[in-house]
Write an enzyme that holds these catalytic residues in place. Structure first.
Site, PDB file in Angstrom:
ATOM      1  N   ASP A 114      73.082 -21.352  17.668  1.00  0.00           N
ATOM      2  CA  ASP A 114      71.798 -21.091  18.228  1.00  0.00           C
ATOM      3  C   ASP A 114      72.292 -20.496  19.606  1.00  0.00           C
ATOM      4  O   ASP A 114      71.658 -19.515  20.273  1.00  0.00           O
ATOM      5  CB  ASP A 114      70.937 -22.426  18.542  1.00  0.00           C
ATOM      6  N   ARG A 157      73.748 -16.719  18.819  1.00  0.00           N
ATOM      7  CA  ARG A 157      72.628 -15.713  18.641  1.00  0.00           C
ATOM      8  C   ARG A 157      71.846 -15.364  19.836  1.00  0.00           C
ATOM      9  O   ARG A 157      71.432 -14.436  20.218  1.00  0.00           O
ATOM     10  CB  ARG A 157      71.666 -16.631  17.604  1.00  0.00           C
ATOM     11  N   HIS A 207      68.459 -28.134  15.754  1.00  0.00           N
ATOM     12  CA  HIS A 207      68.868 -27.123  15.051  1.00  0.00           C
ATOM     13  C   HIS A 207      67.811 -26.958  14.069  1.00  0.00           C
ATOM     14  O   HIS A 207      68.200 -26.815  12.851  1.00  0.00           O
ATOM     15  CB  HIS A 207      70.093 -27.164  14.659  1.00  0.00           C
TER      16      HIS A 207
HETATM   17  N1  LIG Z   1      74.759 -26.005  11.844  1.00  0.00           N
HETATM   18  C1  LIG Z   1      74.384 -24.861  11.678  1.00  0.00           C
HETATM   19  O1  LIG Z   1      74.328 -24.145  12.806  1.00  0.00           O
HETATM   20  C2  LIG Z   1      74.642 -24.242  10.368  1.00  0.00           C
HETATM   21  C3  LIG Z   1      74.898 -25.067   9.175  1.00  0.00           C
HETATM   22  N2  LIG Z   1      74.750 -24.704   8.010  1.00  0.00           N
HETATM   23  C4  LIG Z   1      74.879 -25.696   6.777  1.00  0.00           C
HETATM   24  O2  LIG Z   1      76.193 -25.688   6.357  1.00  0.00           O
HETATM   25  C5  LIG Z   1      76.327 -26.088   5.020  1.00  0.00           C
HETATM   26  C6  LIG Z   1      77.311 -25.363   4.401  1.00  0.00           C
HETATM   27  O3  LIG Z   1      76.948 -24.180   4.236  1.00  0.00           O
HETATM   28  P1  LIG Z   1      77.828 -23.119   3.140  1.00  0.00           P
HETATM   29  O4  LIG Z   1      79.271 -23.078   3.654  1.00  0.00           O
HETATM   30  O5  LIG Z   1      77.158 -21.658   3.480  1.00  0.00           O
HETATM   31  O6  LIG Z   1      77.667 -23.506   1.794  1.00  0.00           O
HETATM   32  P2  LIG Z   1      78.285 -23.636   0.537  1.00  0.00           P
HETATM   33  O7  LIG Z   1      77.864 -23.912  -0.601  1.00  0.00           O
HETATM   34  O8  LIG Z   1      79.217 -22.203   0.415  1.00  0.00           O
HETATM   35  O9  LIG Z   1      79.720 -24.265   0.777  1.00  0.00           O
HETATM   36  C7  LIG Z   1      79.648 -25.631   0.953  1.00  0.00           C
HETATM   37  C8  LIG Z   1      80.870 -26.436   0.334  1.00  0.00           C
HETATM   38  O10 LIG Z   1      80.597 -27.820   0.278  1.00  0.00           O
HETATM   39  C9  LIG Z   1      81.398 -28.382  -0.666  1.00  0.00           C
HETATM   40  N3  LIG Z   1      80.919 -29.544  -1.144  1.00  0.00           N
HETATM   41  C10 LIG Z   1      79.873 -30.155  -1.723  1.00  0.00           C
HETATM   42  N4  LIG Z   1      79.621 -31.313  -1.714  1.00  0.00           N
HETATM   43  C11 LIG Z   1      80.933 -31.888  -1.192  1.00  0.00           C
HETATM   44  C12 LIG Z   1      81.546 -33.246  -0.742  1.00  0.00           C
HETATM   45  N5  LIG Z   1      80.780 -34.389  -1.373  1.00  0.00           N
HETATM   46  N6  LIG Z   1      82.624 -33.363  -0.199  1.00  0.00           N
HETATM   47  C13 LIG Z   1      83.269 -32.069   0.279  1.00  0.00           C
HETATM   48  N7  LIG Z   1      82.666 -31.068   0.028  1.00  0.00           N
HETATM   49  C14 LIG Z   1      81.757 -30.823  -0.608  1.00  0.00           C
HETATM   50  C15 LIG Z   1      81.231 -27.589  -1.899  1.00  0.00           C
HETATM   51  O11 LIG Z   1      82.211 -27.478  -3.035  1.00  0.00           O
HETATM   52  C16 LIG Z   1      81.281 -26.012  -0.987  1.00  0.00           C
HETATM   53  O12 LIG Z   1      82.458 -25.531  -1.052  1.00  0.00           O
HETATM   54  C17 LIG Z   1      75.053 -25.938   4.677  1.00  0.00           C
HETATM   55  O13 LIG Z   1      74.400 -27.282   4.595  1.00  0.00           O
HETATM   56  C18 LIG Z   1      74.337 -24.969   5.446  1.00  0.00           C
HETATM   57  O14 LIG Z   1      72.905 -25.240   5.534  1.00  0.00           O
HETATM   58  C19 LIG Z   1      74.761 -23.369   7.695  1.00  0.00           C
HETATM   59  C20 LIG Z   1      74.896 -22.362   8.755  1.00  0.00           C
HETATM   60  C21 LIG Z   1      74.579 -22.905  10.186  1.00  0.00           C
HETATM   61  O1  LIG Z   2      69.526 -21.089   8.566  1.00  0.00           O
HETATM   62  C1  LIG Z   2      70.165 -21.954   7.652  1.00  0.00           C
HETATM   63  O2  LIG Z   2      69.719 -22.571   6.714  1.00  0.00           O
HETATM   64  C2  LIG Z   2      71.615 -22.085   8.395  1.00  0.00           C
HETATM   65  C3  LIG Z   2      71.553 -22.381   9.533  1.00  0.00           C
HETATM   66  O3  LIG Z   2      71.373 -23.663   9.947  1.00  0.00           O
HETATM   67  C4  LIG Z   2      71.714 -21.404  10.727  1.00  0.00           C
HETATM   68  O4  LIG Z   2      71.978 -20.189  10.246  1.00  0.00           O
HETATM   69  O5  LIG Z   2      71.192 -21.496  11.797  1.00  0.00           O
END
Ligand SMILES: NC(=O)C1=CN([C@@H]2O[C@H](COP(=O)(O)OP(=O)(O)OC[C@H]3O[C@@H](n4cnc5c(N)ncnc54)[C@H](O)[C@@H]3O)[C@@H](O)[C@H]2O)C=CC1
Ligand SMILES: O=C([O-])CC(=O)C(=O)O
Length: 356
Positions: A193, A196, A220
Protein backbone atom coordinates in the site's frame (compact mmCIF):
# COMPACT_ATOMS: atom_id res chain seq x y z
CA UNK A 1 50.01 -35.21 -13.06
CA UNK A 2 47.67 -37.38 -10.95
CA UNK A 3 45.01 -35.40 -9.09
CA UNK A 4 45.69 -35.27 -5.34
CA UNK A 5 43.38 -37.20 -3.07
CA UNK A 6 42.12 -33.85 -1.78
CA UNK A 7 41.16 -32.86 -5.33
CA UNK A 8 39.48 -36.24 -5.84
CA UNK A 9 37.49 -35.76 -2.70
CA UNK A 10 36.45 -32.30 -3.83
CA UNK A 11 35.27 -33.62 -7.22
CA UNK A 12 33.41 -36.45 -5.49
CA UNK A 13 31.73 -33.93 -3.21
CA UNK A 14 30.64 -31.72 -6.10
CA UNK A 15 29.38 -34.66 -8.13
CA UNK A 16 27.50 -35.92 -5.09
CA UNK A 17 25.82 -32.53 -4.92
CA UNK A 18 24.89 -32.52 -8.62
CA UNK A 19 23.70 -36.16 -8.63
CA UNK A 20 22.92 -36.91 -5.00
CA UNK A 21 22.56 -40.69 -4.49
CA UNK A 22 20.27 -39.91 -1.59
CA UNK A 23 18.98 -36.98 0.44
CA UNK A 24 21.47 -37.64 3.24
CA UNK A 25 24.45 -36.94 0.97
CA UNK A 26 22.83 -33.80 -0.39
CA UNK A 27 22.06 -32.63 3.12
CA UNK A 28 25.54 -33.18 4.52
CA UNK A 29 27.08 -31.30 1.57
CA UNK A 30 24.72 -28.43 2.06
CA UNK A 31 25.34 -28.36 5.81
CA UNK A 32 29.09 -28.29 5.17
CA UNK A 33 28.64 -25.21 2.98
CA UNK A 34 26.56 -23.54 5.69
CA UNK A 35 29.23 -24.31 8.26
CA UNK A 36 31.97 -22.97 5.97
CA UNK A 37 30.06 -19.76 5.57
CA UNK A 38 29.42 -19.50 9.28
CA UNK A 39 33.20 -19.79 9.84
CA UNK A 40 34.33 -17.52 7.04
CA UNK A 41 31.83 -14.84 6.23
CA UNK A 42 30.12 -11.89 7.84
CA UNK A 43 26.98 -12.28 9.92
CA UNK A 44 23.71 -13.05 8.26
CA UNK A 45 20.25 -14.21 9.25
CA UNK A 46 18.41 -17.45 8.69
CA UNK A 47 15.18 -16.72 6.81
CA UNK A 48 12.28 -19.02 5.83
CA UNK A 49 9.72 -18.34 3.10
CA UNK A 50 6.48 -20.34 3.46
CA UNK A 51 4.65 -20.50 0.12
CA UNK A 52 7.95 -20.08 -1.72
CA UNK A 53 6.82 -21.73 -4.98
CA UNK A 54 3.90 -19.34 -5.60
CA UNK A 55 3.43 -16.23 -7.67
CA UNK A 56 4.82 -14.03 -4.87
CA UNK A 57 7.02 -16.75 -3.37
CA UNK A 58 9.27 -17.26 -6.39
CA UNK A 59 10.35 -13.67 -7.07
CA UNK A 60 10.46 -13.08 -3.30
CA UNK A 61 12.83 -16.04 -2.91
CA UNK A 62 15.00 -14.72 -5.73
CA UNK A 63 15.20 -11.24 -4.22
CA UNK A 64 15.93 -12.58 -0.72
CA UNK A 65 18.78 -14.67 -2.20
CA UNK A 66 20.24 -11.32 -3.31
CA UNK A 67 19.96 -9.75 0.15
CA UNK A 68 23.40 -9.53 1.82
CA UNK A 69 21.81 -9.78 5.30
CA UNK A 70 20.59 -13.32 4.54
CA UNK A 71 23.02 -16.20 5.14
CA UNK A 72 20.61 -19.15 4.93
CA UNK A 73 17.31 -19.21 3.02
CA UNK A 74 14.76 -22.00 3.61
CA UNK A 75 12.15 -22.37 0.86
CA UNK A 76 9.00 -24.23 1.98
CA UNK A 77 5.84 -25.02 0.03
CA UNK A 78 3.48 -27.94 -0.52
CA UNK A 79 4.58 -28.10 -4.20
CA UNK A 80 7.61 -27.44 -6.43
CA UNK A 81 10.22 -26.24 -3.93
CA UNK A 82 12.98 -28.59 -5.21
CA UNK A 83 12.82 -26.92 -8.64
CA UNK A 84 12.64 -23.36 -7.31
CA UNK A 85 15.52 -24.09 -4.94
CA UNK A 86 17.73 -25.72 -7.60
CA UNK A 87 17.15 -22.72 -9.85
CA UNK A 88 17.76 -20.01 -7.25
CA UNK A 89 20.70 -21.82 -5.64
CA UNK A 90 22.78 -21.23 -8.79
CA UNK A 91 22.79 -17.46 -8.22
CA UNK A 92 26.29 -16.43 -7.13
CA UNK A 93 25.17 -14.51 -4.06
CA UNK A 94 26.05 -15.29 -0.44
CA UNK A 95 22.95 -17.02 0.93
CA UNK A 96 22.76 -20.82 1.05
CA UNK A 97 19.33 -22.03 -0.17
CA UNK A 98 17.59 -25.21 1.03
CA UNK A 99 14.35 -26.83 -0.11
CA UNK A 100 11.55 -28.15 2.11
CA UNK A 101 8.52 -29.84 0.56
CA UNK A 102 5.22 -30.72 2.21
CA UNK A 103 3.88 -30.68 5.73
CA UNK A 104 6.33 -33.38 6.93
CA UNK A 105 9.24 -30.99 6.32
CA UNK A 106 7.64 -27.89 7.86
CA UNK A 107 9.40 -28.30 11.21
CA UNK A 108 12.82 -28.70 9.56
CA UNK A 109 12.08 -25.66 7.41
CA UNK A 110 11.46 -23.57 10.54
CA UNK A 111 14.21 -24.85 12.79
CA UNK A 112 16.51 -22.04 13.98
CA UNK A 113 14.88 -19.47 11.71
CA UNK A 114 15.03 -15.77 12.72
CA UNK A 115 12.64 -14.27 10.14
CA UNK A 116 9.65 -16.09 8.61
CA UNK A 117 7.90 -14.59 5.57
CA UNK A 118 4.47 -16.06 4.73
CA UNK A 119 2.98 -15.61 1.25
CA UNK A 120 1.19 -19.02 1.36
CA UNK A 121 -2.45 -19.18 0.34
CA UNK A 122 -4.86 -18.58 -2.51
CA UNK A 123 -5.07 -15.22 -4.33
CA UNK A 124 -8.18 -13.36 -5.55
CA UNK A 125 -9.92 -13.63 -8.90
CA UNK A 126 -11.97 -10.77 -10.41
CA UNK A 127 -15.17 -10.10 -8.47
CA UNK A 128 -13.80 -11.43 -5.16
CA UNK A 129 -12.91 -9.46 -2.03
CA UNK A 130 -9.89 -10.35 0.10
CA UNK A 131 -12.35 -11.59 2.73
CA UNK A 132 -13.58 -14.21 0.23
CA UNK A 133 -10.16 -15.89 0.71
CA UNK A 134 -10.75 -16.33 4.45
CA UNK A 135 -12.18 -19.87 4.35
CA UNK A 136 -9.09 -21.35 2.67
CA UNK A 137 -6.30 -19.11 3.91
CA UNK A 138 -7.30 -19.04 7.59
CA UNK A 139 -6.57 -22.77 7.95
CA UNK A 140 -3.27 -22.49 6.04
CA UNK A 141 -2.08 -19.63 8.27
CA UNK A 142 -3.13 -21.50 11.43
CA UNK A 143 -1.11 -24.60 10.47
CA UNK A 144 1.98 -22.59 9.54
CA UNK A 145 1.81 -20.53 12.75
CA UNK A 146 1.47 -23.69 14.86
CA UNK A 147 4.76 -24.77 13.28
CA UNK A 148 6.36 -21.42 14.09
CA UNK A 149 5.18 -21.58 17.72
CA UNK A 150 6.78 -25.02 18.03
CA UNK A 151 10.03 -24.58 16.09
CA UNK A 152 11.04 -20.90 16.08
CA UNK A 153 8.87 -19.05 18.61
CA UNK A 154 11.29 -16.09 18.77
CA UNK A 155 11.26 -15.50 14.99
CA UNK A 156 9.95 -12.27 13.51
CA UNK A 157 6.92 -13.13 11.36
CA UNK A 158 6.02 -11.14 8.20
CA UNK A 159 2.48 -12.20 7.26
CA UNK A 160 1.42 -11.53 3.65
CA UNK A 161 -1.45 -14.05 3.18
CA UNK A 162 -4.85 -12.40 2.75
CA UNK A 163 -7.09 -11.24 4.28
CA UNK A 164 -4.27 -9.67 6.33
CA UNK A 165 -6.85 -7.87 8.53
CA UNK A 166 -7.96 -11.33 9.76
CA UNK A 167 -4.87 -13.53 9.28
CA UNK A 168 -2.76 -11.42 11.67
CA UNK A 169 -5.34 -11.83 14.50
CA UNK A 170 -5.45 -15.58 13.66
CA UNK A 171 -1.66 -15.82 14.00
CA UNK A 172 -1.79 -13.90 17.32
CA UNK A 173 -4.42 -16.29 18.72
CA UNK A 174 -2.39 -19.35 17.65
CA UNK A 175 0.70 -17.93 19.37
CA UNK A 176 -1.30 -17.01 22.51
CA UNK A 177 -2.69 -20.54 22.68
CA UNK A 178 0.86 -21.92 22.42
CA UNK A 179 2.10 -19.46 25.07
CA UNK A 180 4.63 -17.92 22.67
CA UNK A 181 2.92 -14.66 21.66
CA UNK A 182 5.19 -11.65 21.50
CA UNK A 183 3.19 -8.83 19.86
CA UNK A 184 6.37 -7.07 18.71
CA UNK A 185 7.34 -10.05 16.53
CA UNK A 186 4.14 -10.39 14.49
CA UNK A 187 3.83 -7.98 11.56
CA UNK A 188 1.15 -7.91 8.87
CA UNK A 189 2.73 -6.72 5.62
CA UNK A 190 1.02 -3.55 4.30
CA UNK A 191 4.13 -2.32 2.49
CA UNK A 192 2.53 -2.69 -0.95
CA UNK A 193 0.00 0.00 0.00
CA UNK A 194 2.89 2.35 0.82
CA UNK A 195 4.76 1.40 -2.36
CA UNK A 196 1.63 2.11 -4.44
CA UNK A 197 0.89 5.34 -2.58
CA UNK A 198 4.45 6.59 -3.17
CA UNK A 199 4.14 5.76 -6.88
CA UNK A 200 0.71 7.31 -7.47
CA UNK A 201 1.42 10.44 -5.39
CA UNK A 202 4.75 10.94 -7.19
CA UNK A 203 2.90 10.74 -10.52
CA UNK A 204 0.51 13.53 -9.46
CA UNK A 205 3.31 15.70 -8.04
CA UNK A 206 5.64 15.09 -11.00
CA UNK A 207 8.36 13.68 -8.70
CA UNK A 208 10.55 10.57 -8.64
CA UNK A 209 8.71 8.01 -6.42
CA UNK A 210 11.94 7.47 -4.48
CA UNK A 211 11.67 11.04 -3.18
CA UNK A 212 8.13 10.51 -1.84
CA UNK A 213 7.00 9.06 1.48
CA UNK A 214 3.29 8.48 2.12
CA UNK A 215 2.20 6.97 5.45
CA UNK A 216 -0.63 4.46 4.91
CA UNK A 217 -2.44 3.38 8.08
CA UNK A 218 -5.44 1.23 9.11
CA UNK A 219 -5.43 -2.17 7.44
CA UNK A 220 -5.04 -3.94 4.10
CA UNK A 221 -8.41 -4.08 2.32
CA UNK A 222 -10.59 -1.44 0.62
CA UNK A 223 -11.62 1.41 2.92
CA UNK A 224 -9.36 0.11 5.71
CA UNK A 225 -6.39 1.26 3.58
CA UNK A 226 -6.05 4.89 4.70
CA UNK A 227 -3.36 7.01 3.02
CA UNK A 228 -2.48 10.11 5.05
CA UNK A 229 -1.97 12.60 2.23
CA UNK A 230 -1.73 15.48 4.72
CA UNK A 231 1.53 13.92 5.96
CA UNK A 232 3.20 13.29 2.60
CA UNK A 233 6.91 14.01 2.41
CA UNK A 234 8.01 16.29 0.85
CA UNK A 235 5.18 18.46 2.27
CA UNK A 236 2.56 18.83 -0.49
CA UNK A 237 -1.01 20.00 -0.91
CA UNK A 238 -3.67 18.32 -3.03
CA UNK A 239 -6.93 19.61 -4.50
CA UNK A 240 -10.13 17.84 -3.34
CA UNK A 241 -10.26 16.07 -6.75
CA UNK A 242 -6.64 14.89 -6.39
CA UNK A 243 -7.35 13.69 -2.84
CA UNK A 244 -10.39 11.67 -4.00
CA UNK A 245 -8.52 10.24 -6.98
CA UNK A 246 -5.42 9.27 -4.98
CA UNK A 247 -7.33 7.79 -2.04
CA UNK A 248 -9.51 5.67 -4.33
CA UNK A 249 -6.55 4.53 -6.47
CA UNK A 250 -4.47 3.51 -3.44
CA UNK A 251 -7.43 1.70 -1.83
CA UNK A 252 -8.21 -0.15 -5.07
CA UNK A 253 -4.63 -0.85 -6.19
CA UNK A 254 -4.99 -4.58 -5.53
CA UNK A 255 -8.27 -4.78 -7.45
CA UNK A 256 -6.70 -2.85 -10.36
CA UNK A 257 -4.10 -5.64 -10.70
CA UNK A 258 -6.61 -8.48 -10.15
CA UNK A 259 -8.78 -7.10 -12.98
CA UNK A 260 -5.82 -6.53 -15.32
CA UNK A 261 -4.63 -10.12 -14.73
CA UNK A 262 -8.19 -11.25 -15.61
CA UNK A 263 -8.28 -14.49 -13.59
CA UNK A 264 -4.52 -15.19 -13.49
CA UNK A 265 -4.16 -14.04 -9.87
CA UNK A 266 -3.31 -10.83 -8.02
CA UNK A 267 -0.20 -8.68 -7.55
CA UNK A 268 2.89 -10.88 -7.35
CA UNK A 269 5.89 -8.95 -8.68
CA UNK A 270 5.18 -5.61 -6.99
CA UNK A 271 4.27 -7.61 -3.86
CA UNK A 272 7.56 -9.50 -3.93
CA UNK A 273 9.34 -6.14 -4.25
CA UNK A 274 7.34 -4.71 -1.32
CA UNK A 275 7.84 -7.86 0.79
CA UNK A 276 11.60 -7.71 0.29
CA UNK A 277 11.68 -4.00 1.10
CA UNK A 278 9.84 -4.78 4.35
CA UNK A 279 11.84 -7.94 5.19
CA UNK A 280 15.06 -6.02 4.62
CA UNK A 281 13.86 -3.37 7.09
CA UNK A 282 13.13 -6.13 9.64
CA UNK A 283 16.60 -7.63 9.12
CA UNK A 284 18.24 -4.21 9.51
CA UNK A 285 16.30 -3.83 12.76
CA UNK A 286 17.46 -7.28 13.92
CA UNK A 287 20.97 -6.26 12.98
CA UNK A 288 20.80 -3.30 15.38
CA UNK A 289 20.56 -0.55 12.74
CA UNK A 290 19.02 2.64 14.12
CA UNK A 291 16.02 4.59 12.82
CA UNK A 292 14.39 1.83 10.73
CA UNK A 293 10.76 2.94 10.36
CA UNK A 294 8.06 1.39 8.14
CA UNK A 295 4.26 0.96 8.20
CA UNK A 296 2.90 -2.44 9.33
CA UNK A 297 -0.31 -3.99 10.68
CA UNK A 298 0.48 -4.81 14.30
CA UNK A 299 -0.91 -5.34 17.79
CA UNK A 300 -1.54 -1.71 18.65
CA UNK A 301 -2.91 0.81 21.12
CA UNK A 302 -2.97 3.65 18.61
CA UNK A 303 -6.79 3.27 18.34
CA UNK A 304 -9.32 1.33 20.40
CA UNK A 305 -8.87 -1.64 18.02
CA UNK A 306 -6.49 -4.45 19.03
CA UNK A 307 -4.66 -4.33 15.67
CA UNK A 308 -3.95 -1.38 13.43
CA UNK A 309 -1.41 -0.41 10.77
CA UNK A 310 0.77 2.61 11.42
CA UNK A 311 4.44 3.53 11.35
CA UNK A 312 6.60 1.31 13.56
CA UNK A 313 10.27 1.41 14.52
CA UNK A 314 11.95 -1.92 13.81
CA UNK A 315 14.69 -3.13 16.12
CA UNK A 316 16.30 -6.26 17.54
CA UNK A 317 12.93 -7.38 18.98
CA UNK A 318 10.71 -6.52 16.00
CA UNK A 319 8.26 -3.59 16.22
CA UNK A 320 9.85 -1.90 19.23
CA UNK A 321 7.88 1.35 18.99
CA UNK A 322 4.51 2.06 17.44
CA UNK A 323 3.94 5.65 16.38
CA UNK A 324 0.61 7.45 16.77
CA UNK A 325 -1.22 8.66 13.67
CA UNK A 326 -0.28 12.33 14.04
CA UNK A 327 -2.61 15.18 13.10
CA UNK A 328 -5.35 14.17 10.62
CA UNK A 329 -7.45 16.50 8.47
CA UNK A 330 -11.23 16.23 8.29
CA UNK A 331 -11.15 13.98 5.20
CA UNK A 332 -8.78 11.56 6.96
CA UNK A 333 -10.79 11.61 10.20
CA UNK A 334 -13.90 10.55 8.24
CA UNK A 335 -11.84 7.86 6.47
CA UNK A 336 -10.54 6.63 9.82
CA UNK A 337 -14.07 6.07 11.17
CA UNK A 338 -15.02 4.00 8.07
CA UNK A 339 -11.77 2.04 8.28
CA UNK A 340 -12.24 1.21 11.98
CA UNK A 341 -15.76 -0.10 11.43
CA UNK A 342 -14.70 -2.63 8.79
CA UNK A 343 -11.45 -3.48 10.57
CA UNK A 344 -13.23 -4.32 13.84
CA UNK A 345 -15.31 -6.98 12.04
CA UNK A 346 -12.34 -8.50 10.18
CA UNK A 347 -10.27 -8.68 13.36
CA UNK A 348 -13.14 -10.32 15.27
CA UNK A 349 -13.61 -12.86 12.47
CA UNK A 350 -9.96 -13.89 12.76
CA UNK A 351 -10.06 -14.15 16.56
CA UNK A 352 -13.29 -16.22 16.49
CA UNK A 353 -11.78 -18.65 13.96
CA UNK A 354 -9.30 -19.83 16.60
CA UNK A 355 -11.41 -19.29 19.73
CA UNK A 356 -14.56 -21.03 18.41
N1 LIG B 1 -0.30 -8.48 1.92
C1 LIG B 1 -0.33 -8.08 0.67
O1 LIG B 1 -0.12 -6.90 0.39
C2 LIG B 1 -0.62 -9.03 -0.43
C3 LIG B 1 -1.06 -10.31 -0.17
N2 LIG B 1 -1.29 -11.21 -1.17
C4 LIG B 1 -1.74 -12.54 -0.79
O2 LIG B 1 -0.63 -13.45 -0.82
C5 LIG B 1 -1.13 -14.79 -0.99
C6 LIG B 1 -0.34 -15.52 -2.05
O3 LIG B 1 -0.52 -14.95 -3.32
P1 LIG B 1 0.16 -15.59 -4.63
O4 LIG B 1 1.59 -15.88 -4.38
O5 LIG B 1 -0.21 -14.74 -5.77
O6 LIG B 1 -0.63 -16.98 -4.73
P2 LIG B 1 -0.16 -18.33 -5.46
O7 LIG B 1 -1.35 -19.22 -5.53
O8 LIG B 1 0.56 -18.02 -6.73
O9 LIG B 1 0.91 -18.93 -4.45
C7 LIG B 1 0.56 -19.39 -3.18
C8 LIG B 1 1.50 -20.51 -2.81
O10 LIG B 1 1.10 -20.96 -1.50
C9 LIG B 1 1.28 -22.36 -1.50
N3 LIG B 1 0.53 -22.99 -0.42
C10 LIG B 1 -0.78 -23.32 -0.37
N4 LIG B 1 -1.06 -23.93 0.78
C11 LIG B 1 0.10 -24.00 1.48
C12 LIG B 1 0.45 -24.51 2.74
N5 LIG B 1 -0.44 -25.11 3.53
N6 LIG B 1 1.74 -24.39 3.13
C13 LIG B 1 2.64 -23.78 2.34
N7 LIG B 1 2.37 -23.27 1.15
C14 LIG B 1 1.11 -23.38 0.72
C15 LIG B 1 0.83 -22.82 -2.88
O11 LIG B 1 1.32 -24.11 -3.17
C16 LIG B 1 1.42 -21.73 -3.75
O12 LIG B 1 2.72 -22.07 -4.20
C17 LIG B 1 -2.62 -14.63 -1.31
O13 LIG B 1 -3.38 -14.88 -0.16
C18 LIG B 1 -2.75 -13.18 -1.73
O14 LIG B 1 -4.04 -12.67 -1.55
C19 LIG B 1 -1.07 -10.87 -2.48
C20 LIG B 1 -0.63 -9.61 -2.81
C21 LIG B 1 -0.41 -8.59 -1.82
O1 LIG C 1 -5.65 -7.44 -4.06
C1 LIG C 1 -5.30 -8.59 -3.72
O2 LIG C 1 -6.06 -9.56 -3.62
C2 LIG C 1 -3.86 -8.79 -3.40
C3 LIG C 1 -3.43 -7.71 -2.48
O3 LIG C 1 -3.62 -7.76 -1.30
C4 LIG C 1 -2.90 -6.49 -3.10
O4 LIG C 1 -2.51 -6.49 -4.28
O5 LIG C 1 -2.87 -5.48 -2.39
Amino acid sequence: MQPTSEANQRIARISAHLHPPNFQMEESFSLRRENCRAKGAGPGFKVAILGAAGGIGQPLSMLMKMNPLVSVLHLYDVVNTPGVTADISHMDTGAVVRSFLGQKQLEDALSGVELVIIPAGVPRKPGMTRDDLFNINAGIVRTLCEGIAKCCPRAIVNLISNPVNSTVPIAAEVFKKAGTYDPKRLLGVTMLDVVRANTFVAEVLGLDPRQVDVPVVGGHAGVTILPLLSQVKPPSTFTPQETDYLTARIQNGGTEVVEAKAGAGSATLSMAYAAVKFADACLRGLNGDQGVIECAFVDSQVTELPFFASKVRLGRNGAEEIFPLGPLNEYERAGLEKAKKELAESIQKGVSFIKK
